[in-house]
Design an enzyme around this catalytic site. Sequence first.
Site, PDB file in Angstrom:
ATOM      1  N   ASP A 129      -2.473  31.476 108.502  1.00 55.88           N
ATOM      2  CA  ASP A 129      -3.322  31.019 107.404  1.00 55.88           C
ATOM      3  C   ASP A 129      -4.792  31.058 107.829  1.00 55.88           C
ATOM      4  OD1 ASP A 129      -4.540  29.905 105.248  1.00 55.88           O
ATOM      5  OD2 ASP A 129      -3.253  28.140 105.135  1.00 55.88           O
ATOM      6  N   GLU A 176     -20.903  28.152  94.090  1.00 52.00           N
ATOM      7  CA  GLU A 176     -19.494  28.461  93.808  1.00 52.00           C
ATOM      8  C   GLU A 176     -18.903  27.499  92.773  1.00 52.00           C
ATOM      9  OE1 GLU A 176     -16.267  26.955  96.123  1.00 52.00           O
ATOM     10  OE2 GLU A 176     -17.576  26.498  97.823  1.00 52.00           O
ATOM     11  N   LYS A 194     -14.731  21.598 107.688  1.00 47.67           N
ATOM     12  CA  LYS A 194     -13.997  20.352 107.937  1.00 47.67           C
ATOM     13  C   LYS A 194     -12.979  20.577 109.033  1.00 47.67           C
ATOM     14  CE  LYS A 194     -14.258  18.316 103.397  1.00 47.67           C
ATOM     15  NZ  LYS A 194     -14.269  19.208 102.247  1.00 47.67           N
ATOM     16  N   SER A 233      -8.573  31.897 106.090  1.00 46.91           N
ATOM     17  CA  SER A 233      -9.232  32.064 104.789  1.00 46.91           C
ATOM     18  C   SER A 233      -9.865  33.444 104.644  1.00 46.91           C
ATOM     19  CB  SER A 233     -10.316  31.003 104.627  1.00 46.91           C
ATOM     20  OG  SER A 233     -11.021  31.236 103.419  1.00 46.91           O
ATOM     21  N   ALA A 234      -9.740  33.992 103.440  1.00 45.76           N
ATOM     22  CA  ALA A 234     -10.419  35.251 103.101  1.00 45.76           C
ATOM     23  C   ALA A 234     -11.944  35.093 103.170  1.00 45.76           C
ATOM     24  CB  ALA A 234      -9.990  35.720 101.718  1.00 45.76           C
ATOM     25  N   ASP A 235     -12.437  33.842 103.208  1.00 46.26           N
ATOM     26  CA  ASP A 235     -13.895  33.631 103.335  1.00 46.26           C
ATOM     27  C   ASP A 235     -14.431  34.306 104.598  1.00 46.26           C
ATOM     28  OD1 ASP A 235     -13.616  31.987 101.117  1.00 46.26           O
ATOM     29  OD2 ASP A 235     -14.046  30.117 102.201  1.00 46.26           O
TER      30      ASP A 235
END
Length: 303
Positions: free
Chosen positions: A139, A25, A160, A141-143
Amino acid sequence: MNKYLDVAPEVAQALAEGRPVVALESTIISHGMPYPKNVQTALLVEQTIRDNGAVPATIAIIGGRLKAGLSTEEIEYLGRTGRAVAKASRRDLPALVARGADGATTVATTMIIAHMAGIRIFATGGIGGVHRGAELTMDISADLEELAQTPVMVVCAGAKSILDLGLTLEYLETKGVPVIGYGTEELPAFYTRKSGFGVDYRVDSPAELAAVYAAQRELGYKGGMLVTNPIPEEYAMDKAVIDAAIEQALAEAKAQGVHGKETTPFLLARVVALTGGNSLESNIQLVLNNARLASLTAAALAK
Ligand code: PSU
Ligand code: MN
């Protein structure tokens, strides 16, 4: 082939010949590490992949083109420009492409572009997840959604604890994403080898990882999988030191009203600043460790 996609000749040739390729990435380059360490690391990760018998394909958006495989100059440009390069997650691709803009790809967009190019394995440091307090901020993540819908194996060092690791695992379970521990039954927490949370399965060799990935394809699943590879013992950080830095970074983010796509880069940068060069060195070493495992797994899959 998608009309917006450019696969570098070396990558295209390796894929055509069925040789192993590992995607990387670019948000980690532009937003995840300071210049010039980010560029040095990106090039060292590529070299590590070559040393382990695979071809690296660093992914980014340059001038509106989706790139699978970058030149040294392009990596240098992304690293030098840093946070001025748009952080590009799934929702950002259409506008960046239409405008002919640049973008540093997150885990989500790197998976999208890797899959378009025919690359099955991707190595990185940490993934996005469910943030602490997500029950109010939403919130997430789109991951995580990408792992649920795009058939790429993501090799990381866990996540993390700027995130809520327990909720991140719950989300992945709901979405049917296998979470595999490499040589461990416990989810690693990026800078530390343990998080207190279990993974779904422990796997102990690249061949076994390749077999699980192949079975997922043969079952007709549309999603990918998450391989969590603990940081090598000698580079792991003291849990108390890293936890204190994370708590302070979270408090600062709250006080400053940081939100949306800025949250993750803000927290990552503050943790690095608060822990000095130590955490950066750990970060670099765990990415190299993941690049090695991804290369060996890509080779096993190519057999
Ligand atoms: N976590 C890390 N390092 C990173 C990232 C996350 O420890 O570099 C980056 C990755 O590119 C990841 C993105 O895909 O942040 C997640 O951002 P968000 O939480 O806004 O989806
Ligand atoms: Mn977010």
